[in-house]
Design a protein around this motif. Structure first.
Motif, PDB file in Angstrom:
ATOM      1  N   LEU A   1      69.631  66.757 -25.138  1.00  0.00           N
ATOM      2  CA  LEU A   1      68.498  66.296 -24.444  1.00  0.00           C
ATOM      3  C   LEU A   1      67.899  65.120 -25.026  1.00  0.00           C
ATOM      4  CD1 LEU A   1      66.816  70.127 -25.239  1.00  0.00           C
ATOM      5  CD2 LEU A   1      67.998  69.069 -23.011  1.00  0.00           C
ATOM      6  N   GLY A   2      68.679  64.309 -24.478  1.00  0.00           N
ATOM      7  CA  GLY A   2      68.427  62.668 -25.039  1.00  0.00           C
ATOM      8  C   GLY A   2      69.754  62.090 -24.963  1.00  0.00           C
TER       9      GLY A   2
ATOM     10  N   PRO B   1      65.728  61.694 -21.970  1.00  0.00           N
ATOM     11  CA  PRO B   1      66.176  62.280 -20.521  1.00  0.00           C
ATOM     12  C   PRO B   1      67.519  63.238 -20.903  1.00  0.00           C
ATOM     13  CG  PRO B   1      65.429  60.024 -19.978  1.00  0.00           C
ATOM     14  CD  PRO B   1      65.328  60.232 -21.492  1.00  0.00           C
ATOM     15  N   PRO B   2      67.910  64.196 -20.228  1.00  0.00           N
ATOM     16  CA  PRO B   2      68.942  64.893 -20.681  1.00  0.00           C
ATOM     17  C   PRO B   2      70.166  64.208 -20.300  1.00  0.00           C
ATOM     18  CG  PRO B   2      67.337  66.463 -19.286  1.00  0.00           C
ATOM     19  CD  PRO B   2      66.941  64.773 -18.998  1.00  0.00           C
TER      20      PRO B   2
ATOM     21  N   LEU C   1      74.130  65.328 -13.305  1.00  0.00           N
ATOM     22  CA  LEU C   1      72.756  64.904 -12.612  1.00  0.00           C
ATOM     23  C   LEU C   1      72.158  66.270 -12.318  1.00  0.00           C
ATOM     24  CD1 LEU C   1      73.483  61.896 -10.005  1.00  0.00           C
ATOM     25  CD2 LEU C   1      72.024  61.955 -12.206  1.00  0.00           C
ATOM     26  N   ALA C   2      72.936  67.177 -11.613  1.00  0.00           N
ATOM     27  CA  ALA C   2      72.599  68.394 -11.251  1.00  0.00           C
ATOM     28  C   ALA C   2      72.095  69.253 -12.616  1.00  0.00           C
ATOM     29  CB  ALA C   2      73.576  69.446 -10.488  1.00  0.00           C
ATOM     30  N   ALA C   3      72.931  69.180 -13.767  1.00  0.00           N
ATOM     31  CA  ALA C   3      72.668  69.888 -14.908  1.00  0.00           C
ATOM     32  C   ALA C   3      71.053  69.367 -15.644  1.00  0.00           C
ATOM     33  CB  ALA C   3      73.676  69.740 -15.913  1.00  0.00           C
ATOM     34  N   ALA C   4      71.222  68.054 -15.501  1.00  0.00           N
ATOM     35  CA  ALA C   4      69.794  67.151 -16.024  1.00  0.00           C
ATOM     36  C   ALA C   4      68.809  67.729 -15.149  1.00  0.00           C
ATOM     37  CB  ALA C   4      70.190  65.631 -16.010  1.00  0.00           C
TER      38      ALA C   4
END
Length: 976
Positions: A9-10, A131-132, A143-146
């Motif tokens: 998470l970063g 940002p994740p 990108l989907a997970a984020a």
């Protein structure tokens, strides 16, 4: 195996045994990121190759990937990446990946009470560093997970705001929601929450402006109208209709459903009664449902509890009084509310909390303790505005605030009536229950008269009908009618025209075989739900040759034992009236037989508690927390039987077993028993001191000496330092003068609370002579060294504790993280704050109440001293509510001292002086130690300079005479 922790998470963060490890950019980082996206699950070779090489795979992809994985293992440890069929897996526990921890915190917050939810959501927010996946978020899976994680962040913000509104604290919800809507302007639920928050703050114009701007944005940018919810909300704001909403307002999508007495069968024939009950509860402070046993009072109340929280906007708490001894009502209700011992009067504790945070309180089975219930409920009705109380009882409470709803038996079909037999409520219920066991059953001309007769003879009592239905499904209607006893005499609970419940239960009992009757009587020893495995264990103590499986199945089949499926297992229970009947049969068997059943139950409880304690250092903390909490009702019942006033001459062997239970619970370090169990533990510990002498315990029984030490721990948690010391020393004597670890722990804490750091460190050192408590010992000694400003010694103790934590419990590891944060903060405040966040999150995850309190308190102090005012206020509000609920007065006073620092920095000098004066006056406040001595001396001088010595003295004099409950309420108002 190395302990791994991952942060996504970063920017990517990797810790190996607590030390940061840099994963080089390139293919190793890409493969690790892909594994983290699917943490805990297998990832195919093709997916990992795509992540590492994109559209240009190497000539031999599998071999190249194996090389990358080998290099990862060299960085992280040989077991960090697991080879599975078709690919690889990152075998990391969910708690060791911040994204999975976030998901867990969010899931628990959705169903938690508002105060707990607020803390969980604050911990969820603290997981975010940016940002994740940081700069790694470029491939489609990442990108989907984020995006999913960002969605969770937004949901967490909404839930956070809703919890604040639930707790009557709208001010901090406003900036939270405004920030969320700046990112996601179309989230209509967030708009609704913001409008409610603004309205409650008296900002009606601003609330309407938010609605108007949202309406125009929707129309201009999306061509849509606002949702019906917002249209309705605008009308209510304009009409000032929101003024009638409770501070515990929560919209339907926020409020988790309340489950109590989960049953698959529907409520039949009580539709009008349910509507009347819901209406009565909403309209008045106290509602009592009365009626004979078996008429369905509890079932109706349970059905009402499914809808009342949403309708009343109040969190629901259920206190079941079946099995509660005289004098125990207030303690039982306090336990249901999950209060700690806050004062010497648990009734005042209940009133104090319900006055601060209104609830829907359900008190079930009140008839056998009517005067006590009436006293407590009367206090609540008079002093807890906004709280609603629902009582079930065979008799009314006779309170002026009380609305009484008599519940009659279900209507039966009268002979000669023109309506069809099947339309009567009693017949509908009977038919429904038979069909659940025999689907082909129905009422027709051939059996209508017999069904109507059976329902009449059973008085229309729902429980009697259900018992008869189970028999009808297997034996047939005619045979059940023939087997029913004659009804020409009246009995308690029955009439001259009907059998009533008592005779129906007795009839069902007499149809059982001998082994089934015996088992039913034995089952009455269980205090709450139980499992088939528990039944086998208890019966094995009583009759090693018996197998209760068939008898238990028959009791379930005949509805004498209720059953619900949970996962792969079953949870069983006796309904209240059946439990009373079964307990009476156990007593009839004679005192020796009853005592044997109680001993078997206590032996089972002792074994179960000891198994949990033995696994405390090796199994997952969440699972262990759930196991020990499931044992609380039975452990409390077993201890009460030993310590009951009417049996002063407790048998030695029974006392030893009870002390084993207390010792095992005490070994579950950092888990805090509720007031009922804690009180029983303390009583048994006192019995151990008065009935046992040094040398009385054999080598096989020495573990029982720990029960006295565990009881002493309850005393020290209550602030009873003299009593705690006396019990702890007696526990050492019972152990033959050896350093019994729980006794040493208590003596160390007692010395610390008295301000004697040297003695405390000595006792903590003695505790460490028990190998499995090495880490606990060094953590405590690190804190003592820190209070003595010996930073080097503190670092050395933390290093040993960290090394020992790998072999310790999850709670012990959280405690170590807390101490590490305290030590780090002296030289690196940012690192110390981060570690304290980690400790608080881990303690919250596993329910380590003691660690959670001290870690959050230390984190609050760091935030205040680092100038992080907004976050400090947010954390402080939830922490103070939690400490107040659990009665943690030592921590409350420490927190109020920290709050005084914050207020002084903000220029609220008089408020700061008041809190310092209150903390300085109360005898339960711990003495200042270490750096705090000079810090607070400077603070007092600063306050004197700002307001003047005379004003400061006057303010602190007022604080010294203010009841501490009022001090806490004042502090809560200072934390918006």
């Amino acid at each position: 195996m190395a302990r791994l922790r991952f942060g996504v998470l970063g920017t990517l963060e990797v810790l190996v045994d607590g030390q940061p490890v840099q994963v080089p950019a390139g293919r190793r980082r890409a493969v690790l990121t892909c594994l983290l996206v699917h943490a805990g699950s297998a990832v195919t070779t093709d997916t990992l190759v795509e992540a590492a090489w994109g559209g240009e795979p190497p000539t031999d992809p599998r071999a190249a990937l194996q090389t990358v994985v080998s290099r990862l293992r060299a960085l992280l440890g040989p077991d960090a990446v697991e080879t599975v069929e078709g690919g690889y897996r990152l075998p990391v526990p969910p708690a060791e990946v911040d994204a999975l921890l976030l998901e867990d915190l969010l899931a628990r917050a959705r169903t938690a009470d508002p105060g707990i939810a607020l803390y969980l959501l604050e911990q969820a927010r603290l997981q975010w560093r940016g940002p994740p996946f940081g700069e790694l978020g470029s491939s489609a899976p990442v990108l989907a997970a984020a995006a999913r994680l960002e969605g969770m962040r937004h949901e967490a913000a909404e839930l956070h705001a809703a919890a604040l509104l639930d707790l009557g604290d709208p001010a901090p919800a406003v900036p939270l929601l405004e920030e969320l809507l700046a990112e996601e302007p179309y989230r209509e639920h967030a708009v609704a929450l913001l409008v409610r928050a603004l309205y409650r703050l008296g900002r009606q114009a601003d609330a309407l402006d938010v609605l108007d701007r949202h309406r125009r944005r929707m129309a201009d940018e999306l061509g849509l109208d606002p949702s019906p919810e917002l249209v309705d909300l605008q009308a209510r704001v304009l009409g000032h209709e929101l003024e009638q909403e409770s501070p515990a307002e929560r919209t339907p999508s926020d409020r988790p459903p309340v489950t109590w007495l989960e049953v698959a069968a529907p409520l039949v024939g009580r539709e009008d009664d349910l509507a009347r009950l819901v209406g009565a509860v909403l309209e008045g402070p106290v509602t009592t449902v009365t009626g004979p046993g078996g008429v369905g009072k509890t079932r109706l109340a349970a059905e009402a509890v499914r809808v009342l929280p949403e309708r009343s906007h109040l969190p629901a708490t259920v206190a079941e009084l079946a099995g509660t001894d005289p004098g125990g009502v207030a303690t039982a209700v306090a336990g249901a509310l999950r209060l700690g011992r806050r004062t010497d009067d648990p009734a005042e504790d209940v009133v104090d909390v319900l006055a601060t945070t209104p609830h829907l309180l359900v008190v079930d089975d009140a008839e056998h303790l009517l005067a006590e219930v009436a006293d407590l409920v009367g206090r609540v009705a008079r002093r807890c505005r906004g709280t609603r109380v629902l009582v079930t009882s065979r008799r009314r409470l006779d309170l002026p605030e009380e609305t009484v709803l008599p519940l009659a038996p279900l209507a039966t079909h009268s002979p000669g009536a023109r309506s069809a037999v099947g339309t009567s409520a009693a017949v509908r219920l009977f038919t429904d229950r038979v069909r659940r066991l025999r689907a082909a059953f129905g009422v027709d001309p051939t059996n209508a008269a017999a069904v109507a007769e059976l329902c009449r003879r059973l008085d229309g009592l729902p429980l009697a009908l259900e018992l008869a239905a189970s028999r009808t499904a297997t034996a047939g209607l005619d045979e059940v009618l023939a087997l029913l006893p004659a009804d020409e005499t009246s009995t308690p609970g029955g009439t001259a025209e009907g059998l009533g419940l008592d005779r129906t239960v007795d009839w069902s009992y007499r149809l059982l075989k001998d082994e089934q009757r015996r088992l039913l009587a034995w089952l009455s020893v269980f205090a709450s739900e139980f499992t088939p495995e528990a039944v086998r264990a208890v019966t094995a103590y009583l009759d090693p040759r018996s197998d209760p499986g068939a008898a238990l199945a028959e009791l379930v089949e005949t509805s004498l034992v209720a059953c619900r499926v949970e996962g792969r297992g079953a949870r069983l229970r006796l309904l209240g009236v059946v439990r009373e009947y079964a307990a009476a049969r156990l007593r009839e068997a004679g005192p020796d037989h009853e005592a044997a059943a109680h001993r078997a139950h206590a032996a089972w409880v002792a074994r179960e508690c000891e198994q949990v304690a033995d696994a405390w250092a090796t199994e997952d903390g969440v699972l262990l927390r759930d196991r020990v909490e499931a044992l609380v009702p039975d452990a409390t019942a077993a201890l009460r039987r030993t310590a009951r006033p009417q049996a002063p001459d407790v048998a030695r062997d029974d006392l030893v077993v009870a002390l084993r239970i207390v010792a095992a619970v005490g070994r579950c370090l950092h888990w805090v028993p509720g007031p009922a169990l804690g009180g029983a533990m303390l009583e048994v510990a006192e019995l151990g001191v008065t009935h046992l002498s040094p040398g009385d315990l054999s080598d096989d029984e020495l573990a029982a000496a720990g029960g006295v030490g565990a009881g002493a721990m309850i005393a020290v948690e209550h602030g009873e330092l003299d009593r705690a010391r006396r019990l702890a020393l007696a526990g050492r004597d019972l152990a033959g003068g050896a350093d019994e670890p729980l006794a040493c722990l208590v003596l160390g804490v007692e010395a610390m609370y008295r301000g004697d750091a040297t003695a405390a460190a000595d006792w903590f050192g003695r505790m460490g002579r028990t190998p499995e408590l090495t880490g606990e010992s060094h953590v405590s000694r690190a804190l003592m060294a820190l209070y003595a400003d010996d930073l080097q010694a503190a670092r050395e103790h933390v290093a040993v504790a960290t090394a020992a934590a790998g072999a310790g419990s999850d709670a012990g590891r959280a405690f170590t993280l807390y101490a590490e944060g305290e030590v780090l903060a002296r030289s690196d405040p940012a690192a110390g704050t981060a570690r304290l966040r980690e400790a608080a999150a881990e303690a919250g995850r596993i329910g380590a109440g003691q660690v959670s309190k001290v870690a959050r308190l230390a984190l609050l102090a760091r935030l205040v001293r680092d100038g992080e005012t907004e976050e400090a206020r947010s954390l402080g509000g939830s922490l103070l509510r939690d400490l107040h609920r659990t009665g943690s007065w030592a921590q409350i006073w420490t927190m109020l001292r920290v709050l005084a620092e914050l207020l002084a920095d903000e220029g609220a000098f008089a408020d700061a002086a008041f809190l310092l004066g209150a903390a300085g006056h109360d005898p339960s406040a711990p003495p200042l130690m270490g750096e705090d001595v000079a810090r607070h001396a400077d603070l007092r001088q600063r306050l004197a300079d700002e307001v003047g010595p005379a004003v400061l003295q006057q303010v602190q004099a007022v604080a010294a005479t203010t009841p501490r409950a009022q001090v806490v309420r004042r502090a809560m108002r200072l934390l918006p």
